[in-house]
Enzyme design. Structure first.
Site, PDB file in Angstrom:
ATOM      1  N   GLU A   1      11.809  -2.825  12.000  1.00  0.00           N
ATOM      2  CA  GLU A   1      11.360  -1.619  11.067  1.00  0.00           C
ATOM      3  C   GLU A   1      10.412  -0.822  11.604  1.00  0.00           C
ATOM      4  OE1 GLU A   1      10.367  -1.462   6.190  1.00  0.00           O
ATOM      5  OE2 GLU A   1       9.396  -3.228   7.499  1.00  0.00           O
TER       6      GLU A   1
ATOM      7  N   CYS B   1      10.147   1.146   1.881  1.00  0.00           N
ATOM      8  CA  CYS B   1      10.975   0.083   2.622  1.00  0.00           C
ATOM      9  C   CYS B   1      12.308   0.204   2.547  1.00  0.00           C
ATOM     10  CB  CYS B   1      10.642  -1.239   1.631  1.00  0.00           C
ATOM     11  SG  CYS B   1      10.821  -0.815  -0.210  1.00  0.00           S
TER      12      CYS B   1
ATOM     13  N   LYS C   1      -3.190  -8.863  -7.048  1.00  0.00           N
ATOM     14  CA  LYS C   1      -4.026  -8.538  -5.655  1.00  0.00           C
ATOM     15  C   LYS C   1      -3.291  -7.488  -4.869  1.00  0.00           C
ATOM     16  CE  LYS C   1      -3.925  -9.139  -1.577  1.00  0.00           C
ATOM     17  NZ  LYS C   1      -4.623  -7.998  -0.874  1.00  0.00           N
ATOM     18  N   PRO C   2      -3.901  -6.045  -5.130  1.00  0.00           N
ATOM     19  CA  PRO C   2      -3.434  -4.903  -4.603  1.00  0.00           C
ATOM     20  C   PRO C   2      -3.681  -5.186  -2.937  1.00  0.00           C
ATOM     21  CG  PRO C   2      -5.176  -4.317  -5.775  1.00  0.00           C
ATOM     22  CD  PRO C   2      -4.995  -5.734  -6.145  1.00  0.00           C
TER      23      PRO C   2
ATOM     24  N   GLU D   1       9.747  -9.238  -1.210  1.00  0.00           N
ATOM     25  CA  GLU D   1      10.725  -8.156  -1.010  1.00  0.00           C
ATOM     26  C   GLU D   1       9.715  -7.654   0.332  1.00  0.00           C
ATOM     27  OE1 GLU D   1      11.069  -4.831   0.170  1.00  0.00           O
ATOM     28  OE2 GLU D   1       9.919  -3.949  -1.438  1.00  0.00           O
TER      29      GLU D   1
ATOM     30  N   GLY E   1       5.745  -7.127   1.264  1.00  0.00           N
ATOM     31  CA  GLY E   1       4.842  -6.875   2.459  1.00  0.00           C
ATOM     32  C   GLY E   1       5.954  -7.402   3.673  1.00  0.00           C
ATOM     33  N   SER E   2       5.343  -7.650   4.913  1.00  0.00           N
ATOM     34  CA  SER E   2       6.151  -8.041   6.003  1.00  0.00           C
ATOM     35  C   SER E   2       6.824  -9.244   6.088  1.00  0.00           C
ATOM     36  CB  SER E   2       5.319  -7.525   7.090  1.00  0.00           C
ATOM     37  OG  SER E   2       4.400  -8.865   7.439  1.00  0.00           O
TER      38      SER E   2
ATOM     39  N   TRP F   1       0.807  -1.481  -0.040  1.00  0.00           N
ATOM     40  CA  TRP F   1      -0.058  -0.227   0.037  1.00  0.00           C
ATOM     41  C   TRP F   1       0.870   1.310   0.053  1.00  0.00           C
ATOM     42  CZ3 TRP F   1       1.947   2.492   4.377  1.00  0.00           C
ATOM     43  CH2 TRP F   1       2.088   1.616   5.270  1.00  0.00           C
ATOM     44  N   ASN F   2       2.164   1.127   0.428  1.00  0.00           N
ATOM     45  CA  ASN F   2       2.760   2.464   0.583  1.00  0.00           C
ATOM     46  C   ASN F   2       3.323   3.064  -0.913  1.00  0.00           C
ATOM     47  OD1 ASN F   2       4.627   0.123   0.120  1.00  0.00           O
ATOM     48  ND2 ASN F   2       6.342   1.230   1.048  1.00  0.00           N
TER      49      ASN F   2
END
Length: 496
Positions: A367, A273, A165-166, A239, A217-218, A141-142
């Site tokens: 993070e 990120c 898939k956003p 990533e 994502g995480s 989302w960022n």
């Protein structure tokens, strides 16, 4: 949107105001399966096209994105809360990457001859990169346009179809990308399809039989999705963020360094990120750098208006993470040069600049993903490198010093997938450079030649040009002939 009727819906809201934006379907396994099946059919025609035709189609998509830049940026700004100008710059950077992928795929992926050895001189050898088929992409989302395009554009350029898939926070942005693709390339409509929903939709995509899944994502979510992919041995590219460090040498230009650190740490509300989270400055310049960073950071203001320097925290739960990191650091003895725990006023977080943060504090090991930067003093560059490399993340880094050559030598010692000298995030703007990390930052690469090859399989081919003088791959070869061949090979390879 995926084919079929979804059984549920979800609503997106403005991170800045909480106002309702839109309602979208929650696509489940049935809808995802249909999207993948349709993509597989459309991909056959796409893969059969000459690379030059695919290039032309993708450049038309790029043109459509550029033409509708304001509308796409508006959607990005609405869903993420970032200022419209920042959203527009994100789309511009995306266009650069899409153009590079489209124009370089043929060169990078074409059939290539390779040499043969002494006993295979009768063979002609080559390799070719072939599209995998259907690529699943789970986006963040960022940066909901720029980041997934590192998979979307490069996978399409390599001859694949994509089911995207956003993030459930930015579905409208993903749908806009697919809509513009279909409008620009109507003959291949459906080649880029979108499924919407929460984590369950991503899980369905991971189990849908796609030929590779690219995830952003995480680390925790990556492990979950990867476990689902493992059930069918679906290749996985991850990533997963970073805890990027900046090293500042004694001869660095401190004004330029401070400017870069502030932008790298606070831009997009720190939700980057590969943004700056840790700074290690040699003791001689630490105080002067802190002063310059504090001066610049203290002038910045978050908000939703045109005058805001950055927007709100897009993910509401991230506000608690930022507060915990800042509060914990101060309680452990860190000094707040700008802001502090009081800077957290959801949905906004004002700039926070810390110094003297213990290396085992959460603000240095986890993070933060917010507008917070820690600037710690070190004895020398060697200590800075050691501390930078101590993180379980290894995504990006930066080095500031008087000599570019010296900076490159320092960067080479860093356990980072990408590094910039005398700038931050310089590598992200160069489409030819691969991007990715290791450790908790994930694995695999997007962008550049490696990014194109990441969405292909390699086929090795040999063609026998003439009958070999000694056919070693035959039961008809006399034992004496094999023995002579072995002696010859041994003699040759014992030489230096």
């Amino acid at each position: 949107m995926a084919d079929g009727t979804a059984t549920a819906t979800f609503v997106t809201h403005s991170p800045a105001t909480g106002e309702r934006i839109a309602e979208h379907p929650v696509d489940g396994p049935e809808q995802v399966s249909r999207a993948v099946a349709r993509a597989r059919e459309v991909q056959k025609g796409w893969a059969a096209l000459p690379a030059s035709r695919r290039r032309d189609h993708l450049l038309r998509w790029k043109k459509a994105l550029a033409t509708e830049l304001d509308e796409v940026a508006r959607t990005v700004s609405e869903e993420t809360g970032k200022p419209a100008g920042d959203a527009a710059l994100e789309v511009v950077l995306t266009l650069e990457h899409l153009a590079w992928a489209a124009r370089n795929a043929e060169r990078v992926l074409r059939r290539r001859k390779v040499g043969t050895g002494l006993f295979t001189v009768h063979q002609r050898a080559s390799l070719v990169h072939r599209p995998l088929g259907v690529i699943g992409v789970i986006g963040p989302w960022n940066y909901p346009v720029y980041t997934p395009m590192g998979s979307l554009g490069y996978a399409l350029a390599a001859g694949n179809a994509v089911v995207f898939k956003p993030s459930e926070l930015t579905p409208g942005t993903g749908l806009a990308l697919a809509r513009l693709f279909d409008a620009a390339v109507p003959a291949h409509a459906g080649l880029l399809s979108v499924v919407t929903g929460p984590g369950s939709t991503g899980d369905a995509l991971a189990r849908s039989g796609v030929d590779k899944l690219a995830f952003t994502g995480s680390p925790g979510t990556a492990r979950t999705v990867m476990a689902a992919c493992a059930e069918t041995l679906t290749p996985f590219l991850a990533e997963c963020g970073g805890k990027d460090a900046v090293i500042v040498a004694a001869d660095a230009d401190l004004d330029a360094t401070a400017d870069a650190v502030v932008w790298g740490a606070l831009g997009n509300a720190g939700q980057t990120c590969a943004g700056v989270e840790r700074v290690y400055a040699v003791r001689e310049v630490h105080a002067a750098l802190c002063e310059r960073v504090a001066e610049r950071a203290g002038k910045l203001r978050p908000g939703s208006g045109a005058e805001a320097d950055y927007g709100p925290m897009t993910l509401p739960s991230q506000v608690g993470v930022v507060e915990r990191h800042v509060t914990g650091a101060v309680a452990a003895g860190a000094r707040a040069l700008v802001g502090g725990p009081e800077s957290v006023r959801a949905p906004y977080v004002a700039p926070v600049v810390l110094t003297g943060v213990p290396e085992d504090a959460a603000a240095m090991t986890e993070e933060t993903f917010g507008p917070v930067v820690a600037i710690n003093a070190v004895a020398d560059v060697d200590e800075a490198v050691e501390r930078a490399n101590a993180s379980r993340y290894a995504l990006g880094a930066a080095v500031f010093c008087g000599s570019g050559r010296t900076g490159a030598a320092i960067a080479a010692r860093l356990r980072a997938g990408a590094a910039s000298v005398n700038s931050v995030l310089g590598f992200a703007a160069v489409p030819a450079l691969p991007f990715g990390g290791s450790g908790d930052s994930g694995f695999g690469r997007i962008h550049g030649e490696e990014g194109l090859r990441a969405f292909t399989s390699v086929q090795s081919v040999t063609v026998q040009r003439f009958a070999p003088p000694v056919a070693l791959t035959s039961f008809e070869v006399p034992a004496a002939t094999r023995e002579r061949a072995v002696r010859l090979a041994r003699s040759l390879h014992r030489r230096r």
